[in-house]
Design a protein around this motif. Structure first.
Motif, short mmCIF file in Angstrom:
data_model
loop_
_atom_site.label_atom_id
_atom_site.label_comp_id
_atom_site.label_asym_id
_atom_site.label_seq_id
_atom_site.Cartn_x
_atom_site.Cartn_y
_atom_site.Cartn_z
N LEU A 258 0.83 -1.21 0.00
CA LEU A 258 0.00 0.00 0.00
C LEU A 258 0.86 1.26 0.00
O LEU A 258 0.49 2.28 -0.60
N GLY A 259 2.03 1.18 0.66
CA GLY A 259 2.94 2.31 0.67
C GLY A 259 3.43 2.65 -0.73
O GLY A 259 3.49 3.82 -1.13
N ALA A 260 3.77 1.61 -1.51
CA ALA A 260 4.23 1.83 -2.89
C ALA A 260 3.12 2.45 -3.73
O ALA A 260 3.37 3.39 -4.51
N LEU A 261 1.90 1.95 -3.58
CA LEU A 261 0.76 2.52 -4.32
C LEU A 261 0.48 3.96 -3.89
O LEU A 261 0.18 4.82 -4.73
N ALA A 262 0.59 4.22 -2.59
CA ALA A 262 0.31 5.56 -2.06
C ALA A 262 1.35 6.57 -2.53
O ALA A 262 1.01 7.71 -2.88
N ILE A 263 2.63 6.18 -2.55
CA ILE A 263 3.69 7.09 -3.02
C ILE A 263 3.41 7.52 -4.46
O ILE A 263 3.56 8.69 -4.82
N GLY A 264 3.00 6.56 -5.28
CA GLY A 264 2.66 6.88 -6.67
C GLY A 264 1.54 7.90 -6.76
O GLY A 264 1.60 8.86 -7.55
N GLU A 265 0.51 7.73 -5.94
CA GLU A 265 -0.62 8.65 -5.96
C GLU A 265 -0.23 10.04 -5.47
O GLU A 265 -0.65 11.06 -6.02
N ILE A 266 0.58 10.09 -4.40
CA ILE A 266 0.99 11.39 -3.84
C ILE A 266 1.76 12.21 -4.86
O ILE A 266 1.48 13.39 -5.08
N ILE A 267 2.72 11.56 -5.54
CA ILE A 267 3.51 12.28 -6.53
C ILE A 267 2.66 12.68 -7.73
O ILE A 267 2.80 13.78 -8.28
N SER A 268 1.72 11.82 -8.10
CA SER A 268 0.81 12.17 -9.20
C SER A 268 -0.05 13.38 -8.86
O SER A 268 -0.23 14.28 -9.68
N ILE A 269 -0.56 13.42 -7.64
CA ILE A 269 -1.38 14.55 -7.20
C ILE A 269 -0.55 15.83 -7.16
O ILE A 269 -0.99 16.89 -7.61
N LYS A 270 0.67 15.72 -6.64
CA LYS A 270 1.55 16.88 -6.53
C LYS A 270 1.90 17.45 -7.90
O LYS A 270 2.05 18.66 -8.07
N THR A 271 2.07 16.57 -8.89
CA THR A 271 2.47 17.01 -10.23
C THR A 271 1.28 17.16 -11.17
O THR A 271 1.46 17.36 -12.37
N LYS A 272 0.06 17.05 -10.63
CA LYS A 272 -1.17 17.14 -11.44
C LYS A 272 -1.16 16.12 -12.58
O LYS A 272 -1.52 16.41 -13.72
N ALA A 273 -0.71 14.90 -12.25
CA ALA A 273 -0.70 13.73 -13.15
C ALA A 273 0.29 13.88 -14.30
O ALA A 273 0.27 13.06 -15.22
N ILE A 274 1.16 14.91 -14.27
CA ILE A 274 2.22 14.98 -15.28
C ILE A 274 3.14 13.76 -15.13
O ILE A 274 3.61 13.18 -16.10
N VAL A 275 3.39 13.38 -13.88
CA VAL A 275 4.08 12.13 -13.59
C VAL A 275 3.02 11.13 -13.13
O VAL A 275 2.47 11.26 -12.04
#
Length: 390
Positions: free
Chosen positions: A11-28
């Motif tokens: 879940l941590g791996a999945l959450a890290i992906g979501e956090i960075i996606s939210i921060k970058t507005k899905a650019i990453v």
């Protein structure tokens, strides 16, 4: 590693992906970051069977896939499915573009056997990868058997960011038209009229419970599997489940978006997303180092061919270039990554719930059809043909 620690890591791996996606507005895209986290995890602290330890075992994953595909079918109407003939065509030509890129352009740089083994996994899913891996082993080509696995496991690293980019281009263009009133959602009144015409009247709200809705979904899945077995698996069970969802919702047998109604969508989606990255456990540093140049070269030629073909066909069929490319890129990952990438793009671009839903309604059906055509249908056919070319 014990059960709870494994669950926390996944879940941590999945959450890290979501956090960075939210921060970058899905650019990453989240799936790209999560894949990197899993890869590093497998090289360091993750045991190879971390998903099994966390409880994401094969029967649960298979049932999740079947339930989710049927659920997505309920989101499509028969009219919508017929309207997606363009997406169907673009996906097929995209795979032909992959074959052109690898076999014609790639032949100038790589051995024929290597290209034949690598192309089917690049054009689709795990079944094509298994077929070509076994064929390479039978021919006494163990290194190429590994390449078939690497192509399947690693192609998402190319597909995820490319798809996120073109979906953002498409979403931005659609939003401009939507805000000017040039593009609208299907009128709510028209939707309501379609729902009232269903053969079976809807259950009262108090009976739309978790158990009752899941039971109906399971009955649809069971019927789809029986039908698939009756036709000797000529068509993938997942494709039949998609159609079962469409028919079940259109007839009124089941509610639209049943997993949302039952409150279980997140549970099933979590297991399936985690399972995708489990394949990275086979991608050791030594393996990647040995096959790095063939991987980059072959996937590069394949993607170039794919984008050229999809661009041309999109122009002929009057589909936008970004959307045509996104549909074809499904071959590099398929479902459920295509669902996650599309919803992610819509949520990052839309400023209101209405705008987000408009983008999902406009892009998701095309992505779903593109994914099922390439990954579950055409790639297996391509693999069957290519085995004979060795």
């Amino acid at each position: 590693m014990n059960l709870i620690t494994a669950i926390i890591c996944v879940l941590g791996a999945l959450a890290i992906g979501e956090i960075i996606s939210i921060k970058t507005k899905a650019i990453v895209p989240s799936v790209f970051i999560t894949a990197i986290v899993f890869l590093i995890g497998y090289w360091t602290i993750f045991p190879e069977n971390i998903l099994e330890i966390a409880g994401f075992v094969t029967p649960i994953i298979i049932s999740s896939m079947l339930f989710l595909v049927t659920h997505l079918g309920t989101m499509l109407s028969l009219k919508e499915l017929i309207r997606q003939w363009k997406s169907f065509s673009i996906a097929i030509f995209g795979i032909l573009g992959i074959c052109f890129g690898t076999l014609v352009l790639g032949k100038l740089f790589f051995p024929w056997e290597m290209l034949v083994i690598a192309t089917p996994p690049l054009s689709g899913g795990v079944v094509a990868s298994i077929i070509m891996s076994e064929a390479a082993t039978a021919k006494g080509l163990p290194k190429l058997a590994v390449l078939a696995v690497v192509m399947y496991v690693m192609q998402g690293f190319i597909g995820y960011p490319l798809t996120a980019f073109v979906l953002r281009l498409e979403g931005t263009s659609l939003l401009k038209k939507f805000r000017k009133g040039e593009a609208i959602n299907l009128d709510k009144k028209e939707i309501e009229e379609e729902e009232t015409k269903r053969l079976i009247p809807p259950l009262p709200k108090e009976y739309q419970t978790t158990y009752i809705v899941l039971l109906k979904l399971a009955l649809l899945v069971g019927g789809a599997i029986l039908f698939t077995e009756a036709i000797n698996e000529v068509v993938s069970r997942y494709v039949i489940c998609l159609f079962a969802g469409v028919i079940g919702a259109e007839s009124g047998f089941i509610e639209r978006k049943p997993l949302n109604v039952s409150g279980t969508f997140g549970f099933y989606m979590t297991g399936l997303m985690a399972f995708i990255f489990g394949g990275l456990s086979k991608a050791t540093p030594e393996m990647l180092q040995t096959l790095l140049i063939p991987f980059i070269g072959i996937i590069g030629f394949g993607v170039v061919g794919m984008l050229i073909f999809s661009f041309i066909v999109g122009k002929i069929l009057k589909e936008s270039s970004p959307m045509s490319c996104a549909i074809s890129l499904n071959a590099l990952y398929g479902f459920p990554a295509n669902y996650a990438l599309t919803v992610e793009a819509a949520k990052s671009l839309g400023e209101t719930e209405e705008e987000k839903q408009f983008l999902i309604d406009a892009m998701l059906p095309k992505m779903l059809v593109g994914g099922f055509v390439s990954v579950t249908i055409v790639s297996v056919i391509i693999a069957g043909i290519f085995v004979k070319l060795l």
